[in-house]
Scaffold this active site. Structure first.
Site, PDB file in Angstrom:
ATOM      1  N   GLY A 169       0.840  -1.196   0.000  1.00 47.13           N
ATOM      2  CA  GLY A 169       0.000   0.000   0.000  1.00 47.13           C
ATOM      3  C   GLY A 169       0.872   1.242   0.000  1.00 47.13           C
ATOM      4  O   GLY A 169       2.050   1.214  -0.376  1.00 47.13           O
ATOM      5  N   GLY A 170       0.298   2.328   0.489  1.00 48.56           N
ATOM      6  CA  GLY A 170       1.031   3.591   0.520  1.00 48.56           C
ATOM      7  C   GLY A 170       2.284   3.511   1.366  1.00 48.56           C
ATOM      8  O   GLY A 170       3.192   4.338   1.241  1.00 48.56           O
ATOM      9  N   GLY A 404      26.877  12.221 -27.952  1.00 48.75           N
ATOM     10  CA  GLY A 404      26.321  12.900 -26.783  1.00 48.75           C
ATOM     11  C   GLY A 404      26.756  12.223 -25.495  1.00 48.75           C
ATOM     12  O   GLY A 404      26.901  12.872 -24.452  1.00 48.75           O
ATOM     13  N   ALA A 405      26.970  10.908 -25.577  1.00 49.02           N
ATOM     14  CA  ALA A 405      27.370  10.178 -24.378  1.00 49.02           C
ATOM     15  C   ALA A 405      28.738  10.657 -23.882  1.00 49.02           C
ATOM     16  O   ALA A 405      29.017  10.624 -22.687  1.00 49.02           O
ATOM     17  CB  ALA A 405      27.391   8.687 -24.658  1.00 49.02           C
TER      18      ALA A 405
HETATM   19  C1  HXC Z   1      -3.747  -4.289  12.194  1.00 50.73           C
HETATM   20  C2  HXC Z   1      -2.730  -6.192  11.431  1.00 50.73           C
HETATM   21  C3  HXC Z   1      -2.505  -5.596  10.185  1.00 50.73           C
HETATM   22  C4  HXC Z   1      -2.951  -4.256  10.004  1.00 50.73           C
HETATM   23  C5  HXC Z   1      -1.693  -7.569  10.115  1.00 50.73           C
HETATM   24  N1  HXC Z   1      -2.230  -7.421  11.350  1.00 50.73           N
HETATM   25  N2  HXC Z   1      -1.873  -6.475   9.394  1.00 50.73           N
HETATM   26  N3  HXC Z   1      -3.351  -5.535  12.419  1.00 50.73           N
HETATM   27  N4  HXC Z   1      -3.568  -3.644  11.036  1.00 50.73           N
HETATM   28  N5  HXC Z   1      -2.735  -3.628   8.839  1.00 50.73           N
HETATM   29  C6  HXC Z   1      -2.222  -8.387  12.439  1.00 50.73           C
HETATM   30  C7  HXC Z   1      -3.119  -9.570  12.171  1.00 50.73           C
HETATM   31  O1  HXC Z   1      -4.428  -9.298  12.611  1.00 50.73           O
HETATM   32  C8  HXC Z   1      -2.458 -10.644  13.025  1.00 50.73           C
HETATM   33  O2  HXC Z   1      -2.821 -10.436  14.349  1.00 50.73           O
HETATM   34  C9  HXC Z   1      -0.998 -10.309  12.912  1.00 50.73           C
HETATM   35  O3  HXC Z   1      -0.929  -8.938  12.511  1.00 50.73           O
HETATM   36  C10 HXC Z   1      -0.270 -11.125  11.877  1.00 50.73           C
HETATM   37  O4  HXC Z   1      -1.026 -11.097  10.681  1.00 50.73           O
HETATM   38  P1  HXC Z   1      -1.342 -12.423   9.841  1.00 50.73           P
HETATM   39  O5  HXC Z   1      -2.332 -12.062   8.836  1.00 50.73           O
HETATM   40  O6  HXC Z   1      -1.647 -13.550  10.782  1.00 50.73           O
HETATM   41  O7  HXC Z   1       0.084 -12.697   9.210  1.00 50.73           O
HETATM   42  P2  HXC Z   1       0.434 -13.229   7.775  1.00 50.73           P
HETATM   43  O8  HXC Z   1      -0.394 -14.422   7.433  1.00 50.73           O
HETATM   44  O9  HXC Z   1       1.927 -13.377   7.752  1.00 50.73           O
HETATM   45  O10 HXC Z   1       0.026 -12.076   6.768  1.00 50.73           O
HETATM   46  C11 HXC Z   1       0.654 -10.804   6.828  1.00 50.73           C
HETATM   47  C12 HXC Z   1      -0.087  -9.799   5.931  1.00 50.73           C
HETATM   48  C13 HXC Z   1      -1.591  -9.781   6.313  1.00 50.73           C
HETATM   49  C14 HXC Z   1       0.068 -10.215   4.471  1.00 50.73           C
HETATM   50  C15 HXC Z   1       0.589  -8.455   6.133  1.00 50.73           C
HETATM   51  O11 HXC Z   1      -1.676  -9.642   7.738  1.00 50.73           O
HETATM   52  C16 HXC Z   1      -2.316  -8.677   5.684  1.00 50.73           C
HETATM   53  O12 HXC Z   1      -2.685  -8.777   4.511  1.00 50.73           O
HETATM   54  N6  HXC Z   1      -2.578  -7.636   6.451  1.00 50.73           N
HETATM   55  C17 HXC Z   1      -3.332  -6.506   5.979  1.00 50.73           C
HETATM   56  C18 HXC Z   1      -2.510  -5.712   5.031  1.00 50.73           C
HETATM   57  C19 HXC Z   1      -3.221  -4.456   4.623  1.00 50.73           C
HETATM   58  O13 HXC Z   1      -4.159  -4.506   3.825  1.00 50.73           O
HETATM   59  N7  HXC Z   1      -2.807  -3.344   5.223  1.00 50.73           N
HETATM   60  C20 HXC Z   1      -3.356  -2.095   4.946  1.00 50.73           C
HETATM   61  C21 HXC Z   1      -2.672  -1.653   3.672  1.00 50.73           C
HETATM   62  S1  HXC Z   1      -3.185  -0.080   3.209  1.00 50.73           S
HETATM   63  P3  HXC Z   1      -2.852 -11.621  15.430  1.00 50.73           P
HETATM   64  O14 HXC Z   1      -3.403 -11.008  16.655  1.00 50.73           O
HETATM   65  O15 HXC Z   1      -3.712 -12.680  14.831  1.00 50.73           O
HETATM   66  O16 HXC Z   1      -1.443 -12.061  15.594  1.00 50.73           O
HETATM   67  C22 HXC Z   1      -2.025   0.834   3.865  1.00 50.73           C
HETATM   68  C23 HXC Z   1      -2.222   2.268   3.561  1.00 50.73           C
HETATM   69  C24 HXC Z   1      -1.034   3.045   3.924  1.00 50.73           C
HETATM   70  O17 HXC Z   1      -1.150   0.434   4.504  1.00 50.73           O
HETATM   71  C25 HXC Z   1      -1.288   4.369   3.314  1.00 50.73           C
HETATM   72  C26 HXC Z   1      -0.198   5.312   3.585  1.00 50.73           C
HETATM   73  C27 HXC Z   1      -0.437   6.564   2.800  1.00 50.73           C
END
Ligand code: HXC
Length: 508
Positions: A169-170, A404-405
């Site tokens: 993501g971002g 040019g290089a």
């Molecule tokens: C809160 C999160 C989290 C998140 C993971 N966890 N991502 N908690 N916010 N973004 C937590 C899970 O609930 C879990 O908690 C623990 O972290 C581990 O995650 P798992 O899914 O069990 O691990 P894994 O299977 O290794 O997968 C990792 C992952 C997946 C691929 C990162 O967790 C995932 O897809 N997370 C969401 C990613 C996402 O969409 N993020 C937002 C992106 S948008 P427990 O308690 O079970 O251990 C963004 C915008 C930024 O970031 C913009 C900036 C401008």
């Protein structure tokens, strides 16, 4: 008093467990170190001083008020690498997946501010699920606070990102605005939208690794500068790399003792350029034989191999090296190689690192692919970067410097300080045969051959350029290291300023 100390120790120990042993085991099972173990490898033993160990998030939605873990998913502070100060943050995937909350961001901002105040580099170890989903916009605001600091720190203190897990993501834009990115193979990835969204929108089926793994970003996109095998290798590489970097734009390049004589002669360089202009040779060899102890820290080795960039040392002091590589596409300049070298030249210039340029370039790559994808704009980046650079610039033309290089590759005309050529140098508008076929169109084969010979005799040497003062001296290849060392000594107090401006407008 002892009860207070015991309480402090209890809290510390609890905080250091992060998300707990089960999640630590899960991290290890993926072949990854924890946030703290990574800092142990990165920093000098016992040098880490932590800040904000007890910071917790303030979210009260989705039951978060009952789930508080001290530190809130990022370990921050300062330490040393081979005795030099560095500020660090290391995201802890065992705590809410290393996701970024407002407080987590605040901790990162605090170390960045501290680094800026004292003039020390920042190294970020990224392993995060992105924005803390339960916090919503507070988390987005936190990211933007970090982004803003990345921008302000750019060109003031070096910023290095190690990607050691998810970065999506971002969130990718913080590392993207740092100076260098190292990724770990098979366990790290970077993309703006993940495989699921890609499938929904474009119907493409792609794995995380294919979409944004270490190899893709180190070879194809050049988002990453290095792809390392595992966490340990990445962290040790970061230590080695750090030793080349000045602490800030106010500091001189680091210097360390070397046993390599500054005036070492390398006689093998006298014969490295093959007799035929079409035969390649390995520019790595020229670089290694020139720098201290043959140590060249190459960046982006998998991307645009027709140009080489990286750091070495001369007399123990860091130099940035840019070199055409005749082994890959004859060392031609194209879009990728121009972009690759331009950003590196700008880093060196921002941080006062002298630039050594080795030139063997047949020109810019022709073709619709290059033209339609903007070689004009991208090639101009390198021209611009060299033209604006005020650091010491030493150029050595080993063979071809065509068209040019020739101008682009740190020529005299772009304020090259010392421009040397080997006797094998050919400085001309283009290769002899191509030139003759244009100016003597219609000649038969014998005529072309005769005129080609005439053109070669006239231009396939460094002396025409030298007679105009475009080349300061034609040097023995074996004396290259000695000449560069002497040049750098002379240029140590170089003072050159560009006209005042708010900032330039490099063709982006
Ligand atoms: C809160 C999160 C989290 C998140 C993971 N966890 N991502 N908690 N916010 N973004 C937590 C899970 O609930 C879990 O908690 C623990 O972290 C581990 O995650 P798992 O899914 O069990 O691990 P894994 O299977 O290794 O997968 C990792 C992952 C997946 C691929 C990162 O967790 C995932 O897809 N997370 C969401 C990613 C996402 O969409 N993020 C937002 C992106 S948008 P427990 O308690 O079970 O251990 C963004 C915008 C930024 O970031 C913009 C900036 C401008």
């Amino acid at each position: 008093m002892s009860a207070n100390i015991a309480e402090m120790e209890k809290r510390r120990d609890a905080a250091k467990l992060g998300g707990g042993q089960k999640r630590i085991d899960a991290q290890h099972a993926k072949g990854k170190l924890t946030a703290r173990e990574r800092l142990d490898v990165l920093l000098d033993e016992g040098s880490f001083e932590e800040m904000d160990l007890y910071v917790e998030h303030d979210c009260v939605d989705f039951g978060m008020q009952d789930q508080k873990i001290p530190g809130d998913g990022v370990v921050t502070g300062s330490g040393t690498i081979n005795g030099r100060l560095v500020y660090v943050f290391s995201q802890d995937f065992t705590v809410f997946g290393g996701s970024l909350s407002a407080r987590h961001a605040q901790k990162i901002c605090k170390v960045m501010d501290a680094a800026m105040k004292v003039g020390a580099p920042v190294i970020g170890l990224n392993d995060s699920g992105g924005a803390r989903i339960q916090e919503g916009v507070a988390s987005l605001g936190g990211y933007a606070d970090v982004f803003q600091r990345n921008v302000l720190a750019s060109g003031v203190v070096p910023q290095l990102s190690l990607i050691m897990g998810p970065c999506a993501g971002g969130a990718v834009y913080s590392p993207a605005m740092t100076d260098f990115i190292f990724m770990v193979k098979d366990s790290s990835y970077m993309f703006v939208t993940g495989p699921d969204v890609v499938k929904t929108v474009t119907n493409e089926v792609v794995t995380q690794e294919q979409l944004g793994g270490a190899i893709v970003h180190s070879s194809k996109t050049s988002v990453s500068d290095m792809a390392l095998e595992n966490d340990i290798e990445a962290l040790l590489a970061a230590r080695d790399f750090f030793d080349f970097l000045p602490s800030s734009n106010r500091d001189d390049v680091p210097e360390r003792p070397t046993a390599d004589a500054w005036d070492r002669l390398e006689h093998s360089l006298d014969t490295i350029v093959p007799p035929s202009a079409n035969q390649p040779y390995d520019m790595h060899e020229v670089i290694r034989k020139t720098v201290d102890e043959g140590e060249f820290f190459e960046l982006q080795p998998l991307h645009a191999g027709n140009i080489l960039i990286g750091f070495g040392r001369i007399e123990g002091r860091t130099v940035g090296i840019v070199a055409n590589q005749p082994m890959v596409m004859a060392g031609v300049l194209d879009i990728d190689s121009s972009r690759k070298a331009a950003r590196f030249v700008r880093f060196c210039d921002a941080f006062g690192i002298p630039i050594i340029t080795f030139v063997d370039v047949p020109g810019f790559l022709p073709g619709t692919d290059q033209e339609h994808n903007g070689i004009i704009k991208h090639g101009a980046k390198l021209l611009f970067a060299y033209g604006e650079a005020t650091v010491p610039k030493i150029t050595v033309i080993t063979r071809k410097a065509y068209g040019g290089a020739y101008d682009v590759m740190s020529s005299k005309h772009l304020r090259g300080d010392l421009n040397y050529a080997w006797p094998t140098a050919e400085i001309a508008v283009m290769g002899a045969k191509g030139a003759v076929e244009i100016i003597f169109r219609g000649l038969d084969a014998d005529g072309i051959a005769a005129k080609t010979k005439e053109y070669e005799d006239r231009f396939a040497n460094p002396f025409v350029a030298a007679s105009r003062g475009y080349i300061d001296e034609v040097i023995y290849p074996h004396s290259t290291r000695r000449r560069i060392a002497l040049g750098l000594r002379k240029l140590r107090n170089k003072s050159l300023e560009n006209p005042w401006k708010k900032h330039d407008n490099i063709p982006l």
